[in-house]
Design a protein around this motif. Structure first.
Motif, PDB file in Angstrom:
ATOM      1  N   CYS A   1       0.925  -1.440  -0.060  1.00 19.61           N
ATOM      2  CA  CYS A   1      -0.031   0.093   0.234  1.00 19.61           C
ATOM      3  C   CYS A   1       0.764   1.244   0.082  1.00 19.61           C
ATOM      4  CB  CYS A   1      -0.912  -0.055   1.225  1.00 19.61           C
ATOM      5  SG  CYS A   1      -2.374  -1.232   1.286  1.00 19.61           S
ATOM      6  N   VAL A   2       1.923   1.216   0.896  1.00 18.71           N
ATOM      7  CA  VAL A   2       2.433   2.453   1.072  1.00 18.71           C
ATOM      8  C   VAL A   2       3.617   2.614  -0.032  1.00 18.71           C
ATOM      9  CG1 VAL A   2       4.382   3.708   2.403  1.00 18.71           C
ATOM     10  CG2 VAL A   2       2.497   2.557   3.561  1.00 18.71           C
ATOM     11  N   ALA A   3       4.235   1.596  -0.619  1.00 14.81           N
ATOM     12  CA  ALA A   3       5.271   1.691  -1.707  1.00 14.81           C
ATOM     13  C   ALA A   3       4.589   1.982  -3.102  1.00 14.81           C
ATOM     14  CB  ALA A   3       5.835   0.312  -1.916  1.00 14.81           C
ATOM     15  N   THR A   4       3.369   1.569  -3.241  1.00 17.40           N
ATOM     16  CA  THR A   4       2.658   2.063  -4.388  1.00 17.40           C
ATOM     17  C   THR A   4       1.918   3.374  -4.301  1.00 17.40           C
ATOM     18  OG1 THR A   4       0.666   0.744  -3.973  1.00 17.40           O
ATOM     19  CG2 THR A   4       2.295  -0.331  -5.108  1.00 17.40           C
ATOM     20  N   ARG A   5       1.814   3.968  -3.249  1.00 18.01           N
ATOM     21  CA  ARG A   5       0.946   5.327  -3.126  1.00 18.01           C
ATOM     22  C   ARG A   5       1.667   6.258  -2.660  1.00 18.01           C
ATOM     23  NH1 ARG A   5      -4.077   4.265  -5.730  1.00 18.01           N
ATOM     24  NH2 ARG A   5      -4.248   2.336  -5.756  1.00 18.01           N
ATOM     25  N   ILE A   6       2.723   6.327  -2.020  1.00 15.87           N
ATOM     26  CA  ILE A   6       3.272   7.309  -1.418  1.00 15.87           C
ATOM     27  C   ILE A   6       4.484   8.154  -2.445  1.00 15.87           C
ATOM     28  CG2 ILE A   6       5.778   6.305  -0.918  1.00 15.87           C
ATOM     29  CD1 ILE A   6       5.528   7.569   2.001  1.00 15.87           C
ATOM     30  N   ASP A   7       4.080   9.582  -2.207  1.00 17.56           N
ATOM     31  CA  ASP A   7       5.047  10.487  -3.159  1.00 17.56           C
ATOM     32  C   ASP A   7       6.103  11.020  -2.378  1.00 17.56           C
ATOM     33  OD1 ASP A   7       3.873  12.331  -1.704  1.00 17.56           O
ATOM     34  OD2 ASP A   7       2.198  12.611  -3.611  1.00 17.56           O
ATOM     35  N   GLY A   8       6.639  12.138  -2.935  1.00 18.60           N
ATOM     36  CA  GLY A   8       7.892  12.566  -2.320  1.00 18.60           C
ATOM     37  C   GLY A   8       7.504  13.568  -1.216  1.00 18.60           C
ATOM     38  N   PRO A   9       6.600  14.422  -1.046  1.00 20.40           N
ATOM     39  CA  PRO A   9       6.320  15.197   0.283  1.00 20.40           C
ATOM     40  C   PRO A   9       5.643  14.088   1.287  1.00 20.40           C
ATOM     41  CG  PRO A   9       5.498  16.183  -2.015  1.00 20.40           C
ATOM     42  CD  PRO A   9       6.075  14.959  -2.435  1.00 20.40           C
TER      43      PRO A   9
ATOM     44  N   LEU B   1      25.308   5.280   5.009  1.00 20.14           N
ATOM     45  CA  LEU B   1      26.260   5.998   4.448  1.00 20.14           C
ATOM     46  C   LEU B   1      26.798   5.601   3.138  1.00 20.14           C
ATOM     47  CD1 LEU B   1      28.926   6.124   7.599  1.00 20.14           C
ATOM     48  CD2 LEU B   1      27.540   7.810   6.661  1.00 20.14           C
ATOM     49  N   TRP B   2      26.714   3.789   2.835  1.00 23.53           N
ATOM     50  CA  TRP B   2      26.855   3.351   1.526  1.00 23.53           C
ATOM     51  C   TRP B   2      25.858   4.030   0.570  1.00 23.53           C
ATOM     52  CZ3 TRP B   2      23.918  -0.212  -1.239  1.00 23.53           C
ATOM     53  CH2 TRP B   2      24.392  -0.838  -2.193  1.00 23.53           C
ATOM     54  N   LEU B   3      24.574   3.913   1.129  1.00 19.63           N
ATOM     55  CA  LEU B   3      23.430   4.463  -0.048  1.00 19.63           C
ATOM     56  C   LEU B   3      23.638   5.800  -0.296  1.00 19.63           C
ATOM     57  CD1 LEU B   3      20.686   2.940   1.939  1.00 19.63           C
ATOM     58  CD2 LEU B   3      21.349   2.139  -0.547  1.00 19.63           C
ATOM     59  N   ARG B   4      24.178   6.703   0.688  1.00 23.61           N
ATOM     60  CA  ARG B   4      24.288   8.104   0.533  1.00 23.61           C
ATOM     61  C   ARG B   4      25.553   8.413  -0.824  1.00 23.61           C
ATOM     62  NH1 ARG B   4      21.620  11.703   3.196  1.00 23.61           N
ATOM     63  NH2 ARG B   4      23.130  13.519   2.604  1.00 23.61           N
ATOM     64  N   ARG B   5      26.377   7.211  -0.717  1.00 16.78           N
ATOM     65  CA  ARG B   5      27.549   7.503  -1.637  1.00 16.78           C
ATOM     66  C   ARG B   5      27.226   6.812  -3.178  1.00 16.78           C
ATOM     67  NH1 ARG B   5      32.495   8.787   0.272  1.00 16.78           N
ATOM     68  NH2 ARG B   5      32.724   9.144   2.479  1.00 16.78           N
ATOM     69  N   ALA B   6      25.945   6.281  -3.111  1.00 10.92           N
ATOM     70  CA  ALA B   6      25.716   5.393  -4.369  1.00 10.92           C
ATOM     71  C   ALA B   6      24.957   6.666  -5.467  1.00 10.92           C
ATOM     72  CB  ALA B   6      24.667   4.499  -4.016  1.00 10.92           C
ATOM     73  N   PRO B   7      25.445   6.112  -6.662  1.00 14.28           N
ATOM     74  CA  PRO B   7      24.962   7.035  -7.810  1.00 14.28           C
ATOM     75  C   PRO B   7      23.144   7.290  -7.689  1.00 14.28           C
ATOM     76  CG  PRO B   7      26.462   5.362  -8.539  1.00 14.28           C
ATOM     77  CD  PRO B   7      26.025   4.970  -7.094  1.00 14.28           C
ATOM     78  N   GLY B   8      22.880   8.542  -7.663  1.00 13.13           N
ATOM     79  CA  GLY B   8      21.472   8.579  -7.900  1.00 13.13           C
ATOM     80  C   GLY B   8      20.754   8.779  -6.495  1.00 13.13           C
ATOM     81  N   TRP B   9      21.572   8.939  -5.484  1.00 12.38           N
ATOM     82  CA  TRP B   9      21.115   9.096  -4.175  1.00 12.38           C
ATOM     83  C   TRP B   9      19.995  10.088  -3.943  1.00 12.38           C
ATOM     84  CZ3 TRP B   9      19.938   7.162   0.566  1.00 12.38           C
ATOM     85  CH2 TRP B   9      19.435   8.106   1.704  1.00 12.38           C
ATOM     86  N   THR B  10      18.839   9.628  -3.298  1.00 18.06           N
ATOM     87  CA  THR B  10      17.850  10.739  -3.004  1.00 18.06           C
ATOM     88  C   THR B  10      17.235  10.343  -1.741  1.00 18.06           C
ATOM     89  OG1 THR B  10      16.005  12.184  -3.458  1.00 18.06           O
ATOM     90  CG2 THR B  10      16.284   9.931  -4.555  1.00 18.06           C
ATOM     91  N   ALA B  11      16.842  11.219  -0.829  1.00 19.23           N
ATOM     92  CA  ALA B  11      15.907  10.240   0.347  1.00 19.23           C
ATOM     93  C   ALA B  11      14.604  10.631   0.098  1.00 19.23           C
ATOM     94  CB  ALA B  11      16.398  11.455   1.573  1.00 19.23           C
ATOM     95  N   ARG B  12      14.146  11.380  -0.918  1.00 18.48           N
ATOM     96  CA  ARG B  12      12.694  11.587  -1.195  1.00 18.48           C
ATOM     97  C   ARG B  12      12.453  10.449  -1.961  1.00 18.48           C
ATOM     98  NH1 ARG B  12      15.475  16.237  -0.402  1.00 18.48           N
ATOM     99  NH2 ARG B  12      14.420  17.616   0.784  1.00 18.48           N
TER     100      ARG B  12
ATOM    101  N   LEU C   1       5.952  11.148   6.455  1.00 13.00           N
ATOM    102  CA  LEU C   1       6.078   9.805   7.102  1.00 13.00           C
ATOM    103  C   LEU C   1       7.541   9.800   7.673  1.00 13.00           C
ATOM    104  CD1 LEU C   1       5.019   7.058   7.602  1.00 13.00           C
ATOM    105  CD2 LEU C   1       6.221   6.400   5.437  1.00 13.00           C
ATOM    106  N   LEU C   2       8.559  10.222   7.106  1.00 15.89           N
ATOM    107  CA  LEU C   2      10.211  10.213   7.911  1.00 15.89           C
ATOM    108  C   LEU C   2       9.774  10.970   9.316  1.00 15.89           C
ATOM    109  CD1 LEU C   2      12.888   9.468   8.082  1.00 15.89           C
ATOM    110  CD2 LEU C   2      13.190  11.525   6.372  1.00 15.89           C
ATOM    111  N   THR C   3       9.148  12.154   9.189  1.00 16.24           N
ATOM    112  CA  THR C   3       9.177  12.797  10.395  1.00 16.24           C
ATOM    113  C   THR C   3       8.387  12.302  11.453  1.00 16.24           C
ATOM    114  OG1 THR C   3       9.190  15.112   9.051  1.00 16.24           O
ATOM    115  CG2 THR C   3       8.338  15.147  11.023  1.00 16.24           C
ATOM    116  N   ALA C   4       7.064  11.538  11.082  1.00 12.10           N
ATOM    117  CA  ALA C   4       6.224  11.071  12.042  1.00 12.10           C
ATOM    118  C   ALA C   4       7.135   9.833  12.542  1.00 12.10           C
ATOM    119  CB  ALA C   4       4.877  10.371  11.444  1.00 12.10           C
ATOM    120  N   LEU C   5       7.892   9.138  11.727  1.00 11.35           N
ATOM    121  CA  LEU C   5       8.556   8.006  12.472  1.00 11.35           C
ATOM    122  C   LEU C   5       9.723   8.511  13.434  1.00 11.35           C
ATOM    123  CD1 LEU C   5       9.075   5.843   9.210  1.00 11.35           C
ATOM    124  CD2 LEU C   5       8.018   5.004  11.067  1.00 11.35           C
ATOM    125  N   VAL C   6      10.364   9.361  13.115  1.00 12.93           N
ATOM    126  CA  VAL C   6      11.309   9.938  13.726  1.00 12.93           C
ATOM    127  C   VAL C   6      10.862  10.526  15.221  1.00 12.93           C
ATOM    128  CG1 VAL C   6      13.096  11.736  14.059  1.00 12.93           C
ATOM    129  CG2 VAL C   6      12.987  10.511  12.107  1.00 12.93           C
TER     130      VAL C   6
END
Length: 247
Positions: free
Chosen positions: A120-128, A236-247, A133-138
């Motif tokens: 449900c979340v993976a197919t429906r969630i967008d950037g904003p 850290l590994w993901l942040r160094r990966a090409p095309g990294w984005t947290a959104r 969701l990240l803020t709520a989890l933290v």
């Protein structure tokens, strides 16, 4: 136009539901029953997940957009469901394997709910929405860290019942559960800190990450220590990966 309006309504309900899942599941404690932690959390989780699934279906019927999952992910999800269904059918106690027990409200329904939540979340969630969701989890880590520090200092503000030896039960029931949860939150907290454009908020996230490390250490759960190290290393590994984005 009414169709678009209806789809947006269902999409808003979806987001509200997964935000409630993120906020309530780790924090809820039922003080009026013997099993104060796991059973109540699982029942809440399953109820909200199936409500979320209904909202997603209604959104799809109203013409809402979705992001298709890669075929590999779909096949893996199907394989997990098939294995779970076979294990349930072949169990000497199929009903217990299906619904779980009062003490351990697991079972195939719970395992299938996790897969459904991801879909449900993976197919429906967008950037904003992912940022919210990240803020709520933290945010959920704040009361858990505060309660963990209070319990480590010898203060128990809640009438919690547990057979665990460690006092750091927080709202998760055991020290190793607390450590495991914070080990999961640590990379997310660091991500929120690095992605925040506000200096004060970034500093607050950094302080929270440091306190998470302290409580993870205080749990004396070595598996949580290892998980925290691995989680940060993967981040850290993901942040160094090409095309990294947290959104």
């Amino acid at each position: 136009m009414p169709l678009k309006s209806s789809a947006q309504t269902w999409r808003n309900r979806q987001e509200a539901t997964w935000l409630l899942l993120a906020l309530l599941t780790p924090l809820i404690v039922n003080l009026w029953v013997e099993q104060q932690f796991e059973a109540s959390k699982v029942w809440l989780l399953r109820t909200l997940i199936w409500a979320l699934a209904w909202f997603c279906l209604a959104d799809w019927l109203a013409g809402g957009r979705s992001t298709p999952l890669p075929s590999t992910i779909r096949e893996l999800m199907l394989a997990l469901l098939i294995v779970g269904a076979l294990a349930t059918a072949l169990s000497p106690y199929p009903w217990l394997a299906l619904v779980g027990s009062l003490e351990r409200a697991g079972g195939f329904i719970t395992q299938a709910s996790y897969v459904l939540l991801f879909a449900c979340v993976a197919t429906r969630i967008d950037g904003p929405q992912s940022q919210r969701l990240l803020t709520a989890l933290v945010i959920t880590a704040v009361p858990i860290v505060a309660l963990g520090l209070a319990q480590a200092a010898g203060w128990q503000p809640l009438p919690l019942l547990t057979d665990a030896r460690s006092p750091l039960t927080t709202t998760l029931g055991r020290a190793n559960f607390t450590g495991a949860y914070l080990a999961l939150m640590l990379p997310l907290t660091l991500t929120a800190a690095s992605e925040s454009g506000d200096r004060r908020r970034r500093g607050g996230y950094a302080v929270l990450a440091a306190l998470e490390l302290v409580v993870i250490g205080l749990t004396l759960a070595r598996a949580s220590w290892i998980a925290a190290v691995v989680g940060v290393a993967v981040l850290l590994w993901l942040r160094r990966a090409p095309g990294w984005t947290a959104r």
